[in-house]
Design an enzyme around this catalytic site. Structure first.
Site, short mmCIF file in Angstrom:
data_model
loop_
_atom_site.label_atom_id
_atom_site.label_comp_id
_atom_site.label_asym_id
_atom_site.label_seq_id
_atom_site.Cartn_x
_atom_site.Cartn_y
_atom_site.Cartn_z
N LYS A 65 0.83 -1.21 0.00
CA LYS A 65 0.00 0.00 0.00
C LYS A 65 0.87 1.26 0.00
O LYS A 65 0.63 2.18 -0.79
CB LYS A 65 -0.93 0.01 1.22
CG LYS A 65 -1.92 1.17 1.21
CD LYS A 65 -2.71 1.25 2.50
CE LYS A 65 -1.90 1.85 3.61
NZ LYS A 65 -2.70 2.13 4.83
N ASP A 95 -6.72 1.14 1.06
CA ASP A 95 -6.78 1.22 2.52
C ASP A 95 -8.19 0.85 2.97
O ASP A 95 -9.00 0.38 2.19
CB ASP A 95 -6.36 2.61 3.00
CG ASP A 95 -7.39 3.68 2.63
OD1 ASP A 95 -8.31 3.40 1.82
OD2 ASP A 95 -7.28 4.81 3.15
#
Length: 230
Positions: free
Chosen positions: A124, A142
């Site tokens: 991420k 997320d």
């Protein structure tokens, strides 16, 4: 989990996002690729506002890996101790700074694999850096994007990897670059977790979410003695 929306609906959704904010920006403050890596790494299980407050003075004195190593772990902790998991994050920032100096000449690499090899940098974080700094259409998923993707049918998936693939596979190509920011901002401010702000949502008519919130019914004023409200 909603079913994947058809292409026509997807195109209309992102056309509306683009019309509302043609150039969406991330909310983490940074001055270069290095400070972006650090800021994103610090933001895990923390708010962007909290990270920005902590890094406001930090990045004035340590905006390169060399300067961060000069500051040291304890010095770094003094700046970020208001952030959750700050001790472990400080260790990782010092470690990644050392690797950048010793193996990359102090330059942040533009490769996802290289970024993910740095301590405290997962997929991420790497995708955020690739997207925000090098303008690569990487999709960092997320909790906000995971929720929005599944709730709306924009990118349904059982885990973050599946949602990432769904965005890459189904968001029209012309919207891929900013898809990450449109979705995260939509999840942060409109399609919130507990009580989504559906009445204010610009894609409400295209969203299949069954538990949409509605405008509260205005209370009828009580009649005063001798007053007729009919």
């Amino acid at each position: 989990m909603a079913k994947q929306l058809p292409y026509r609906a997807m195109h209309e959704i992102f056309t509306r996002f683009h019309a509302a904010a043609a150039e969406p920006k991330g909310e983490l403050n940074h001055v270069n690729a290095y400070t972006l890596v650090v800021a994103v790494a610090l933001s895990a299980q923390a708010t962007d506002a909290g990270v920005n407050k902590a890094t406001e003075t930090l990045f004035q004195i340590a905006d390169t890996p060399e300067k961060m190593l000069d500051l040291g772990e304890e010095g770094l902790i003094e700046h970020i101790k208001t952030i959750g998991l700050y001790r472990n994050k400080a260790k990782n920032v010092i470690k990644l700074s050392r690797i950048l100096v010793e193996e990359y000449g102090g330059v942040v690499p533009s490769s996802r694999a290289a970024l993910q090899s740095l301590p405290g940098v997962g997929r991420k974080t790497a995708n955020v850096v690739l997207n925000m700094w090098w303008h690569y259409p990487a999709q960092a998923v997320d909790t906000h994007i995971f929720r929005v993707g599944n709730r709306t049918g924009i990118a349904p998936g059982k885990d973050v990897d599946a949602v990432e693939r769904a965005i890459e596979d189904n968001v029209p190509a012309e919207f891929q670059l900013h898809a990450h920011h449109w979705l995260i901002l939509h999840g942060r401010y409109t399609c919130v977790a507990r009580k989504p702000k559906c009445p204010a949502c610009l894609i409400r008519d295209l969203c299949p979410f069954e538990d949409k919130t509605v405008e509260p019914t205005p209370k009828r004023p009580r009649a005063k003695k001798g007053q007729d409200l009919t």
